[in-house]
Design a protein around this motif. Sequence first.
Motif, PDB file in Angstrom:
ATOM      1  N   ASP A 382       0.860  -1.186   0.000  1.00  0.00           N
ATOM      2  CA  ASP A 382       0.000   0.000   0.000  1.00  0.00           C
ATOM      3  C   ASP A 382       0.898   1.239   0.000  1.00  0.00           C
ATOM      4  OD1 ASP A 382      -1.601   2.213   0.818  1.00  0.00           O
ATOM      5  OD2 ASP A 382      -3.041   0.833   1.726  1.00  0.00           O
ATOM      6  N   PRO A 383       0.661   2.192  -0.910  1.00  0.00           N
ATOM      7  CA  PRO A 383       1.505   3.395  -0.956  1.00  0.00           C
ATOM      8  C   PRO A 383       1.552   4.161   0.357  1.00  0.00           C
ATOM      9  CG  PRO A 383       0.156   3.252  -2.931  1.00  0.00           C
ATOM     10  CD  PRO A 383      -0.321   2.170  -2.005  1.00  0.00           C
ATOM     11  N   ASP A 384       0.508   4.040   1.177  1.00  0.00           N
ATOM     12  CA  ASP A 384       0.455   4.791   2.429  1.00  0.00           C
ATOM     13  C   ASP A 384       0.979   4.000   3.633  1.00  0.00           C
ATOM     14  OD1 ASP A 384      -0.585   7.182   1.359  1.00  0.00           O
ATOM     15  OD2 ASP A 384      -2.586   6.302   1.304  1.00  0.00           O
ATOM     16  N   GLU A 385       1.398   2.760   3.418  1.00  0.00           N
ATOM     17  CA  GLU A 385       2.013   2.005   4.506  1.00  0.00           C
ATOM     18  C   GLU A 385       3.373   2.609   4.865  1.00  0.00           C
ATOM     19  OE1 GLU A 385       0.785  -2.642   4.378  1.00  0.00           O
ATOM     20  OE2 GLU A 385       2.109  -2.003   2.768  1.00  0.00           O
ATOM     21  N   THR A 386       3.697   2.618   6.154  1.00  0.00           N
ATOM     22  CA  THR A 386       5.058   2.939   6.580  1.00  0.00           C
ATOM     23  C   THR A 386       5.897   1.697   6.339  1.00  0.00           C
ATOM     24  OG1 THR A 386       4.314   4.516   8.264  1.00  0.00           O
ATOM     25  CG2 THR A 386       6.532   3.603   8.521  1.00  0.00           C
ATOM     26  N   THR A 387       6.708   1.751   5.293  1.00  0.00           N
ATOM     27  CA  THR A 387       7.466   0.584   4.840  1.00  0.00           C
ATOM     28  C   THR A 387       8.948   0.792   5.117  1.00  0.00           C
ATOM     29  OG1 THR A 387       5.849   0.152   3.090  1.00  0.00           O
ATOM     30  CG2 THR A 387       8.027  -0.850   2.840  1.00  0.00           C
ATOM     31  N   VAL A 388       9.595  -0.236   5.653  1.00  0.00           N
ATOM     32  CA  VAL A 388      11.028  -0.203   5.941  1.00  0.00           C
ATOM     33  C   VAL A 388      11.714  -1.289   5.130  1.00  0.00           C
ATOM     34  CG1 VAL A 388      12.834  -0.463   7.681  1.00  0.00           C
ATOM     35  CG2 VAL A 388      10.688   0.702   8.271  1.00  0.00           C
ATOM     36  N   ALA A 389      12.706  -0.888   4.329  1.00  0.00           N
ATOM     37  CA  ALA A 389      13.531  -1.844   3.587  1.00  0.00           C
ATOM     38  C   ALA A 389      14.879  -1.954   4.287  1.00  0.00           C
ATOM     39  CB  ALA A 389      13.715  -1.385   2.147  1.00  0.00           C
ATOM     40  N   TYR A 390      15.280  -3.179   4.575  1.00  0.00           N
ATOM     41  CA  TYR A 390      16.533  -3.419   5.292  1.00  0.00           C
ATOM     42  C   TYR A 390      17.680  -3.634   4.307  1.00  0.00           C
ATOM     43  CZ  TYR A 390      14.230  -3.881   9.835  1.00  0.00           C
ATOM     44  OH  TYR A 390      13.540  -3.632  11.003  1.00  0.00           O
ATOM     45  N   ILE A 391      18.673  -2.759   4.398  1.00  0.00           N
ATOM     46  CA  ILE A 391      19.898  -2.876   3.593  1.00  0.00           C
ATOM     47  C   ILE A 391      20.989  -3.402   4.512  1.00  0.00           C
ATOM     48  CG2 ILE A 391      21.598  -1.632   2.229  1.00  0.00           C
ATOM     49  CD1 ILE A 391      18.768  -1.977   0.964  1.00  0.00           C
ATOM     50  N   THR A 392      21.495  -4.594   4.217  1.00  0.00           N
ATOM     51  CA  THR A 392      22.296  -5.328   5.197  1.00  0.00           C
ATOM     52  C   THR A 392      23.795  -5.352   4.915  1.00  0.00           C
ATOM     53  OG1 THR A 392      21.754  -7.345   3.975  1.00  0.00           O
ATOM     54  CG2 THR A 392      20.395  -6.824   5.906  1.00  0.00           C
ATOM     55  N   GLY A 393      24.257  -4.772   3.801  1.00  0.00           N
ATOM     56  CA  GLY A 393      25.678  -4.817   3.512  1.00  0.00           C
ATOM     57  C   GLY A 393      26.097  -3.756   2.510  1.00  0.00           C
ATOM     58  N   ASN A 394      27.403  -3.515   2.439  1.00  0.00           N
ATOM     59  CA  ASN A 394      27.969  -2.413   1.669  1.00  0.00           C
ATOM     60  C   ASN A 394      28.409  -2.852   0.280  1.00  0.00           C
ATOM     61  OD1 ASN A 394      30.094  -0.339   0.849  1.00  0.00           O
ATOM     62  ND2 ASN A 394      29.347   0.543   2.755  1.00  0.00           N
ATOM     63  N   GLY A 395      28.143  -2.012  -0.720  1.00  0.00           N
ATOM     64  CA  GLY A 395      28.468  -2.336  -2.099  1.00  0.00           C
ATOM     65  C   GLY A 395      29.945  -2.392  -2.410  1.00  0.00           C
ATOM     66  N   LEU A 396      30.782  -1.773  -1.576  1.00  0.00           N
ATOM     67  CA  LEU A 396      32.222  -1.844  -1.811  1.00  0.00           C
ATOM     68  C   LEU A 396      32.736  -3.277  -1.726  1.00  0.00           C
ATOM     69  CD1 LEU A 396      33.364   1.288   0.218  1.00  0.00           C
ATOM     70  CD2 LEU A 396      33.309   1.043  -2.269  1.00  0.00           C
ATOM     71  N   LYS A 397      31.941  -4.161  -1.118  1.00  0.00           N
ATOM     72  CA  LYS A 397      32.356  -5.557  -0.982  1.00  0.00           C
ATOM     73  C   LYS A 397      32.037  -6.390  -2.224  1.00  0.00           C
ATOM     74  CE  LYS A 397      31.669  -5.740   4.038  1.00  0.00           C
ATOM     75  NZ  LYS A 397      31.270  -6.630   5.131  1.00  0.00           N
ATOM     76  N   THR A 398      31.153  -5.906  -3.068  1.00  0.00           N
ATOM     77  CA  THR A 398      30.729  -6.700  -4.241  1.00  0.00           C
ATOM     78  C   THR A 398      30.786  -5.863  -5.518  1.00  0.00           C
ATOM     79  OG1 THR A 398      28.386  -6.172  -3.839  1.00  0.00           O
ATOM     80  CG2 THR A 398      29.240  -8.195  -2.850  1.00  0.00           C
ATOM     81  N   GLN A 399      31.902  -5.182  -5.713  1.00  0.00           N
ATOM     82  CA  GLN A 399      32.033  -4.296  -6.866  1.00  0.00           C
ATOM     83  C   GLN A 399      31.946  -5.052  -8.189  1.00  0.00           C
ATOM     84  OE1 GLN A 399      35.294  -1.385  -6.523  1.00  0.00           O
ATOM     85  NE2 GLN A 399      35.472  -1.996  -4.378  1.00  0.00           N
ATOM     86  N   GLU A 400      32.375  -6.325  -8.181  1.00  0.00           N
ATOM     87  CA  GLU A 400      32.347  -7.110  -9.420  1.00  0.00           C
ATOM     88  C   GLU A 400      30.940  -7.188 -10.007  1.00  0.00           C
ATOM     89  OE1 GLU A 400      35.305  -9.354  -6.671  1.00  0.00           O
ATOM     90  OE2 GLU A 400      33.526  -8.093  -6.483  1.00  0.00           O
ATOM     91  N   ALA A 401      29.926  -7.137  -9.154  1.00  0.00           N
ATOM     92  CA  ALA A 401      28.547  -7.323  -9.619  1.00  0.00           C
ATOM     93  C   ALA A 401      28.101  -6.229 -10.584  1.00  0.00           C
ATOM     94  CB  ALA A 401      27.597  -7.384  -8.426  1.00  0.00           C
ATOM     95  N   VAL A 402      28.615  -5.020 -10.406  1.00  0.00           N
ATOM     96  CA  VAL A 402      28.142  -3.910 -11.235  1.00  0.00           C
ATOM     97  C   VAL A 402      29.166  -3.464 -12.269  1.00  0.00           C
ATOM     98  CG1 VAL A 402      26.479  -3.026  -9.568  1.00  0.00           C
ATOM     99  CG2 VAL A 402      28.848  -2.243  -9.456  1.00  0.00           C
ATOM    100  N   GLN A 403      30.339  -4.069 -12.272  1.00  0.00           N
ATOM    101  CA  GLN A 403      31.325  -3.715 -13.284  1.00  0.00           C
ATOM    102  C   GLN A 403      30.778  -4.053 -14.674  1.00  0.00           C
ATOM    103  OE1 GLN A 403      34.869  -5.775 -12.048  1.00  0.00           O
ATOM    104  NE2 GLN A 403      35.529  -4.126 -10.696  1.00  0.00           N
TER     105      GLN A 403
END
Length: 439
Positions: A382-403
């Motif tokens: 629902d657009p009006d729900e208070t929604t929390v997305a959990y980000i659990t790790g840093n992208g500097l650790k998986t740079q290969e994925a976006v190269q």
Amino acid sequence: MTQAIERTLEPKNLTSTSTFTALRCKECGEEYEAKAIHVCEDVCFGPLEVVYDYDKIRQQVTRESIQSGPNSIWRYKQFLPVATENPIDVGTGMTPLLRANRLARRLGLNKLFIKNDAVNMPTLSFKDRVVSVALTRARELGFSTVSCASTGNLANSTAAIAAHAGLDCCVFIPSDLEAGKVLGTLIYAPTVMAVHGNYDQVNRLCCEVANTHGWGFVNINLRPYYSEGSKTLGFEVAEQLGWQLPDHIVAPLASGSLFGKIHKGFNEFVKVGLVDEKPVRFSGAQAEGCSPIAQAFKEGRDFVTPVKPNTIAKSIAIGNPADGVYALEIARKTNGNIESVTDAEIIDGMKLLAETEGIFTETAGGTTIAVLKKLVEAGKIDPDETTVAYITGNGLKTQEAVQGYIGEPLTIDPKLDSFERALERAQTLGRLEWQQTMV
């Protein structure tokens, strides 16, 4: 490296302020002493969970006492399974809960928050929470050597916090991990065993080593204590929302433990009167290349069939998730969902979060954002729900994925006209990309 610690070590006496009392089987209810044991050995081999005296917690804790505590997970010490008054505190926790307005507008949401453990201390992932608790308890139980089976982040955390605590450390990882995660473990000078095999094979080997050497494995014989650290991600969100629960959370699923512990954390705050009770919907995110829980959810099964991982999201690539059935149960009873996304969608999720909110997350976070987007487009948030997305790790650790999937720098001469030509090219490309997104 010390090998002489017995896995049957008796726990040291609990202090008068300790709020945990025992371990209990989640399946049959059999109780055990609070020592280094993780399955119901006497009855059904079900997983063990920490038992607390909630009346005692209620007497010790108020909102004010928590807020006056340390700026770390240890402000919630009464909810954690340690007896000492001096836990291993390296500043873990109290990471930002960010109002994600730009991402919300892109997705069509009104109240979106990002819980950003990509900046957690000391190793930039939520695993610092669970390891801080596990190693504090390991030290109480007399272990001098600690270990883990890891897809990368856990090895980083175990090695770093063991170094701080002066504990010997030997960690086990699959041999094909991202370079950043391997480097991020080796810098702390543990013994690193890179195993030819996937995480599930690494974990099976570690069970044998734990039985043979008697070391403290954070996610094996210390697992009941270790997993409790994830509750702090629930506690912090409730506190940061002004002592309220959200309406909906989206979190990555690997073993399924994180999902269950956030749920437990919310329930514990309700139980002791720190927040008002309300329904919270729980939705989980997996990569299609390792989605045993999502597959079971879609097929209406109450059991999880193991799979062989094949995805760029290595940190959540657990083909035989220990807590998968409990994650299924939580998603269903809270009217949530469990979805999976392709590797291409994961990369797009990483880019979307970076471009809108300035957060560079690893592949697990890309999975979470991609599933969040998918759920919104399917009308399941629902657009009006208070929604929390959990980000659990840093992208500097998986740079290969976006190269190869992001832009390149514009190389210019140290002259104004060279800059102007490059700027015009960049603006033209930007207009073309914008037009393509509008098609």
